[in-house]
Design a protein around this motif. Structure first.
Motif, PDB file in Angstrom:
ATOM      1  N   PHE E  77      -2.529   5.070   3.597  1.00 23.05           N
ATOM      2  CA  PHE E  77      -3.345   4.689   4.745  1.00 23.05           C
ATOM      3  C   PHE E  77      -4.643   5.487   4.875  1.00 23.05           C
ATOM      4  O   PHE E  77      -5.519   5.144   5.647  1.00 23.05           O
ATOM      5  CB  PHE E  77      -2.517   4.779   6.034  1.00 23.05           C
ATOM      6  CG  PHE E  77      -3.071   3.911   7.115  1.00 23.05           C
ATOM      7  CD1 PHE E  77      -2.829   2.544   7.126  1.00 23.05           C
ATOM      8  CD2 PHE E  77      -3.863   4.433   8.123  1.00 23.05           C
ATOM      9  CE1 PHE E  77      -3.359   1.724   8.109  1.00 23.05           C
ATOM     10  CE2 PHE E  77      -4.400   3.624   9.121  1.00 23.05           C
ATOM     11  CZ  PHE E  77      -4.142   2.268   9.117  1.00 23.05           C
ATOM     12  N   ASP E  79      -6.677   5.426   2.585  1.00 17.25           N
ATOM     13  CA  ASP E  79      -7.524   4.721   1.614  1.00 17.25           C
ATOM     14  C   ASP E  79      -8.060   5.708   0.586  1.00 17.25           C
ATOM     15  O   ASP E  79      -9.234   5.647   0.166  1.00 17.25           O
ATOM     16  CB  ASP E  79      -8.656   3.948   2.311  1.00 17.25           C
ATOM     17  CG  ASP E  79      -8.126   2.694   3.006  1.00 17.25           C
ATOM     18  OD1 ASP E  79      -6.912   2.412   2.909  1.00 17.25           O
ATOM     19  OD2 ASP E  79      -8.922   1.998   3.660  1.00 17.25           O
ATOM     20  N   CYS E  97      -5.644   0.692   4.865  1.00 16.64           N
ATOM     21  CA  CYS E  97      -6.208   0.881   6.203  1.00 16.64           C
ATOM     22  C   CYS E  97      -7.267  -0.182   6.438  1.00 16.64           C
ATOM     23  O   CYS E  97      -7.293  -0.846   7.478  1.00 16.64           O
ATOM     24  CB  CYS E  97      -6.796   2.287   6.324  1.00 16.64           C
ATOM     25  SG  CYS E  97      -7.672   2.575   7.871  1.00 16.64           S
ATOM     26  N   VAL E 113      -3.657   2.307  16.338  1.00 19.16           N
ATOM     27  CA  VAL E 113      -3.168   2.730  15.029  1.00 19.16           C
ATOM     28  C   VAL E 113      -2.172   3.861  15.254  1.00 19.16           C
ATOM     29  O   VAL E 113      -2.478   4.805  15.982  1.00 19.16           O
ATOM     30  CB  VAL E 113      -4.321   3.217  14.127  1.00 19.16           C
ATOM     31  CG1 VAL E 113      -3.798   3.685  12.779  1.00 19.16           C
ATOM     32  CG2 VAL E 113      -5.378   2.138  13.971  1.00 19.16           C
ATOM     33  N   THR E 115      -0.049   6.641  13.192  1.00 23.68           N
ATOM     34  CA  THR E 115       0.173   7.265  11.896  1.00 23.68           C
ATOM     35  C   THR E 115       1.268   8.329  11.988  1.00 23.68           C
ATOM     36  O   THR E 115       1.956   8.427  13.017  1.00 23.68           O
ATOM     37  CB  THR E 115      -1.142   7.847  11.321  1.00 23.68           C
ATOM     38  OG1 THR E 115      -0.917   8.250   9.967  1.00 23.68           O
ATOM     39  CG2 THR E 115      -1.629   9.029  12.141  1.00 23.68           C
ATOM     40  N   ILE E 124      -8.265   9.402   9.514  1.00 22.94           N
ATOM     41  CA  ILE E 124      -8.168   7.962   9.806  1.00 22.94           C
ATOM     42  C   ILE E 124      -9.261   7.544  10.781  1.00 22.94           C
ATOM     43  O   ILE E 124      -9.837   6.463  10.653  1.00 22.94           O
ATOM     44  CB  ILE E 124      -6.759   7.610  10.327  1.00 22.94           C
ATOM     45  CG1 ILE E 124      -5.740   7.822   9.201  1.00 22.94           C
ATOM     46  CG2 ILE E 124      -6.706   6.167  10.817  1.00 22.94           C
ATOM     47  CD1 ILE E 124      -4.290   7.660   9.617  1.00 22.94           C
ATOM     48  N   GLY E 177       0.205   3.056  10.569  1.00 24.07           N
ATOM     49  CA  GLY E 177      -0.721   3.918   9.856  1.00 24.07           C
ATOM     50  C   GLY E 177      -0.141   4.697   8.697  1.00 24.07           C
ATOM     51  O   GLY E 177      -0.565   5.818   8.453  1.00 24.07           O
TER      52      GLY E 177
END
Lengths: 248, 248, 248, 248, 248, 248
Positions: E77, E79, E97, E113, E115, E124, E177
Motif C-alpha cells: 500500500f 506503492d 494505493c 483509509v 492502514t 500514505i 490500507g
C-alpha cells in the motif's frame, strides 16, 4: 434597478419567504422580481434534484431578463445552474452560496457553513473549493429537510447546530446554508454575537452592485452565448436560437 | 449611508481621482467620505511603502468611523492594512483588490490582473492566493510608477499591457491593479468587450452592501478589538485604549 | 559574524530573554546585537499591534545593518514586517516563524504550533500557508497573553497545551509560537521526547548560515530597494533616499 | 561539530567536488566527512537510479553516524533516500534540494530551479510540492547528463539555461539543481546579480544549525526507528536490529 | 492476458494471500503471476523497509515482464518503487494505493483509509496528496503490524478502526490500507453498507484495463528508459544496459 | 457483464462512433448497451448544453440499469451529470474525463488534454481540479465544434493541436478531450510515441473493473438515493419515487 431572484425549486411558500428576505435586503428603488419555476422538484436536496431543477430555472432566468432585470440571483445554496445561467444571460448572475462566502470572507477569518441535510455537504464543499474558501470554511448539516425548516422546533435544532459548528471550527462567522434559512440571519447575528450571513440578502446586494457598476457577464470565454443548435424532445424550446421561451 | 474611502498614500490628486470613481459608483443617497492620511508615503510601491502607510491609514480609518461611516474601503490595490483596520473598526472594511477579484469572479472564469510595477506582482499574488483565486487569476505589470499613471502615454501603455495579458492568460475578465487606474474601468470594458473591473467602484458597492445588510466585522476571532496596552514613542497615540486620535 | 536580532515590541525584559536565547544558539565567534525599538507596542498580539510595530522595527533593522550586521532576525512569531525589512536591507533577514517551521520540517512530518492568544491563530495560519506547511502544521493557542508568559503557572499551562496539541494532531514535532517561549525549547524537547523548536534559536542559526554562504536578499524582484519618494509627517525620516535614520 | 556528507552516487571525482563545496561552506571548527557508497549507480538520473542508490547510501549514512557525525547531508538534488535515512539515524539529516529551496525562500519570492536532464524535472517537481514551494518555484533542465557537467562547454550551456529560466519565470533567485553544480554558486550569484543557491553549501550549514541547536530527528512518528525484522538476501545485513553494517 | 503481481516483501504466506485476492479479481482468461522477491524485508512498515525492498522488487518486476506479463501490480500500500518500476518496464504498472483511491473516488465522495501502523500514516498521506485526494481522503492506523494481520483478534480490531474512521470522517467509502487486508474487502463492504475497497483487486483490474486498451508506460518523460551506466557492488547486475537479471 | 454507455447528446452518428470505440475496448463477454437520449441538445459545448442534456441522460441511465446494466459510462468529456447519475443508480458510473485522467495518470507524469472549443476549457479545468490533476494536466482547445470532428481536415487540425500542446506542456501523455475523438486514440498513440488516451475506452474498462470487483456506488453519503418528493411539469416523471420512467 430590477433584480430577478429565482428560487429554483417549485415550492411557492419558500419563494414567498425568499421574496421577503430579498426585498428586505434590496437597495432603495430596487424592484425584486422573485419567482420559481413551474416545473421541477419541490425542494433541492442533493445532486439529483439539482439536475431536474435546471430547465425550469434557466427558463425563469431567461424570462426574467426579458422582463427587464438588471441583475439576477439564484436562490438555492447549491448555486444550482449558476454557470449555465451565466451563459444564457448577459446581466450579472450571483449565487447565494457564492455571495454568502464572499460577504463572510470580508468580515471574518474562519467560517462555519450550516446546511440542511448531510447529503448536501459534499456538493457545498465543492462550492467552497470552487470559490477559494477551502482553507477558511467548514460545512455542517443540521439534518432537517429543506421543507422541514418551517416546522416547529426546526429553529432550535438549527441554533444547536450553529453552536456546535462554531465550537468545532473556532469560527468567527457563520453562513446559513439554505435559502429557507434567510429569515434567521439578523436574529442569529445578534444571538451569536458574530456575523451570521444569509446568502439571499448578500446575493441581492452584490448583484445590484455589479449591475450598478455597469458590469455584465463576460461573453468571450466559458460564459459565451450558447451556440445555435438543434435540441429535441420536451426541451427543444430551450435550444439556443430557437423561438423564444416563456415570454411568448 | 456614509462610506469612508481611504487612499493610504498622501497624494491628494490621486485621492481626488479616487473620490470621483467612488462617488460615481456609490448608490443613491450614499455620502462618500474620501480622504488620505497626512503622514506616510506619496505612493505605495511594494512592501516597504506599505509598512509606512499603515499608521496614517489606520488613523484615518478610526477617524472616519468616528465621523459616522457605515462602511469603509481601503483604496490601494495591495489592500494595505486591511487586517489591522478590521481589528480597529467595527464597520465592514473592504479592500479594492479583494472587491475587484470577487466581482470579476462573479462575471468570468479567468482573470488577468494588470498592476503598475513588477515589484508589486509578488505582493498581489499573495492576495490572489489569500482570496482563493490562485487557479483563476494571473498578475502582470505595465511597468509605470503609480504616480506616472496620469502622464501622457500611460493609458496607451496600459492598454497594450491589458491586451498582452488577455492573450497570455486566455482570460475573460481583467482587473485593474491600482487605484490610480479607476477612471479607466468603463472605457476599457467597452474597448476590450469583457469586464474590466476597477476595484474602487467594486469595493464601494460591496462595502455599502455589507452595511446595508446589517453586517459588521466579527469581533470574536482574529479581528477582535485590540487589547489595551502601552504604546511608546511617536505612535503612542495609537495604543488601544489610549486617548482618542485625530478627530479630537 | 554579527547577527542583528530585533524584538519588534518595546518590552526590554522580553528583549533580554530573547538575547539569552539568541546568544545560546549563536555560533562560535558570532556577536548577537539584540535590540528593540523605542517606539511601538509593548507586545504584539494580533494584526493591529503588528501594524504599529513596523516603523520602529524597520528603523532598528536599518540601524543594525549600518552597525555592521551580517544577517538579521525578526524575533516575533508573526514574522512582523519580514517583507518590508527585506526590501530595506541587503543582508539576509529571517523570521522566527519561518525558521522554526523550516527546522521542524527537516526533523519531523507533522507539526503542532502552540502560540499565546487565539487571536493570533489566523495570522499564524497565514504564515503556515505562505511557507508551504498547510498540509503538515496545525496552530493552537494556550490562551496566555505574551507578557503573561513569565508569570507563575504559565509554564504549566503551556505544557498542557502542548500535550493536547500533540494528541490532537498526531504530531511528531512542536513549534513554540512566541519569542517569549524561547527559553523552554530544550526543556520541552527533553520532556516530550520529540523536537520542540524555538524559532529564535533556529532563526539566528539560519541567518548565520545564509550570511556565511555569501548570500544576500535578492534585489531584483519584490525585495528591490524601495524607490526614492516623498514621505510626510512623523514618518518622513523613513522615506527611501531620505537622510539617514537612527545611526545619525 | 562533525558533518557527514554522502554523495549517493559512486563517482569519486564528483564526491571530491562536493567535498570542496561542503568544506568551503562549513562553519569554523566543523569537520566534513564526505563519502560515497561503494555500491550503486555512477550517477543518479531519474527514479531508477535513485532506487538502486538507496542501500549504499543508507549504509554510508549509518556508518557515518557511527563515526561520530553530529548531522548529515544527502548530496543529490533528488534528496534520494531522505525519509529512509531519517528513520535510520538520530542526528538531523538534510537534503540539498530541501536546503536550497529553504534558503532561496528566505531571500527571494520566485525561484527558478535548473537541473541536468529533463527526466529529473518530474521528480524535482515532486520535491518542490513536498517542501511547499509549488507556488513559488519552477523547474527547468539544461539537458546535460550529471557526469557531463565537468566537460568543456557545460558551464556555458548552464549559464544559458539559467538566463532563460529567469526570463521565463520572472524569478528573483535561482537554485542549482544538481550537486555537481556546487562550485558555480558564488560565480553565478555575482554574474546574475541575484542569489544563485547551491544546495550542498546550504545543506551543510542548515545541518550544522540543527545539530548546534540540540535538535535531532523525531523518533515518535514516521521517522521512528525501524522495527526489528528479518531481511533476506544480499540486503540482510541492513535488517534493523541485525549485526552492524559497514563500520564493523 | 498475463498480470504480474509483485508483493515487495519476502513473506511467502502473505504472497499467497495476495495471489488469492488477485486471482479472485482477475478477468476471465487472465493468468496471475504472483511472486515476491527473494531479497529484502519480511514486511514493509515505513520508509526504511521501503528503501530495502526496492532492488528485489525491481528485479521481480523486470523478470516478470520478461516472462511475458502484459501489465503489472505492486502489491504494497506504500506503492513501493512505483516510479522506478515504471522507468524499468514498458507495460503498465499500477500501485494498490493508487488503484484503491481511484476506485473509491469513482464510487463515493469522502474516503477513509485504514492502514496498519501509525508510522505508515505520513507516507500514505504523501500518496493521497500525490494522487490528488487530499481534500477527500483521511488516513488512519489500526495499530497492528503487517504480519500481525492474520493473528486472532486482528479482524475485530480492524473492524473497530474502520467504524471509528467512518464516524470521524463522515466518509462514504473505505480503503483498506495494506495488501494483507485484501481478503476482507467483500466482507466489510457488506458489513458496513458502503464500498470497502481492497487495492489488490482494484489494481489487478485496472492494470488489465490499461493493457487491454493497448496503452503502455510513457517513455518520453520521467519514466523514460534508464540511461546506460556503470553500477558497482552487489547491485551491479541492475545497471541499465548490464547483463540481464533474474531470467538468465 | 453488461456495460451501459450513454452519449448524452442526441446525435445518433456520434453514438454509433462511441459504440464502436466502446465495443473495441470492452472485455470478452461484455455486452455494450450504447444509447443516446431522445431529448436534449445535438452536441454539448459548454455549460448551457450540459444543463439541458441532464434529464434525457438521467432517463437513459435509469432505463439502462433497469435493462440489466452492471456498470455505466457517461460518454461526454464534461462528465455531464456524473454526480446526479450516481445518486440515481446503484451500479458504478464512470465519466470519460475521469477515466481518461486516471488512466493517463498511471502511465505518465504530465498530461495535455486537447478538447474541441475554447468555451469548454474552463469546465474541463474544473474537472481536472476535482479529480486531483491540477498540478499535472493542462487543457487546450483545437477550435473545432464537436460535430465538426468528422469533417475533412479535422484530424489534421487535431494532430497539430496535440503537437503544440505537448511542446507547450512538456507532457508525456495526451488525453483526447471529446468522445467524438475516440477513434483516434490508437492511431495517435503510435504517431506521437506516447500514450494518447481516449476516455470512452478507458471508462468502459474501468466501469467493468468496478462491477467485476463487486463494488457499487455508495448510498450513504452525497450519492444516497434521492428522497421521494413532488416534481411538477414536464419533468414530473423523474420525481424520485414516482412511477417508473422509460422502461414502462
Amino acid at each position: 434597478m430590477r433584480v430577478l431572484v429565482v428560487n429554483p425549486n417549485t415550492t411557492a411558500s419558500m419563494t414567498a419567504q425568499i421574496r421577503v428576505a430579498a426585498e428586505a435586503a434590496a437597495g432603495p428603488g430596487t424592484v425584486v422580481d422573485c419567482v420559481n419555476p413551474a416545473m421541477g422538484p419541490a425542494s433541492i436536496e442533493g445532486y439529483y434534484d439539482e439536475a431536474f431543477a435546471l430547465p425550469g430555472l434557466i427558463e425563469e432566468m431567461i424570462a426574467g431578463e426579458r422582463r427587464g432585470a438588471d441583475a439576477a440571483v439564484i436562490a438555492c445554496f447549491d448555486d444550482t445552474g449558476l454557470d449555465a445561467a451565466r451563459t444564457a444571460l448577459t446581466i450579472p448572475v450571483v449565487g447565494i452560496c457564492e455571495a454568502a462566502l464572499a460577504a463572510a470572507g470580508m468580515l471574518a477569518t474562519r467560517i462555519s457553513v450550516v446546511t440542511t441535510l448531510a447529503r448536501s455537504i459534499a456538493p457545498i464543499e465543492g462550492l467552497v473549493r470552487r470559490y477559494g474558501f477551502s482553507e477558511r470554511a467548514r460545512v455542517h448539516a443540521v439534518d432537517i429537510p429543506v421543507l422541514g425548516l418551517e416546522e416547529a422546533g426546526a429553529d432550535d435544532l438549527l441554533r444547536g447546530a450553529v453552536r456546535e459548528a462554531i465550537a468545532a471550527d473556532h469560527s468567527d462567522a457563520v453562513v446559513l446554508g439554505c435559502a429557507g434559512m434567510a429569515r434567521l440571519g439578523a436574529e442569529l447575528t445578534a444571538e451569536f454575537g458574530m456575523p451570521v450571513v444569509d446568502g439571499v440578502g448578500a446575493a441581492v446586494r452584490f448583484a445590484e452592485a455589479l449591475a450598478a457598476l455597469g458590469l455584465s457577464t463576460s461573453k468571450v470565454g466559458a460564459y459565451a452565448t450558447p451556440l445555435p443548435k438543434r435540441y429535441t424532445g420536451a426541451l427543444a424550446p430551450f435550444a439556443p436560437g430557437a423561438r423564444p421561451l416563456a415570454a411568448e
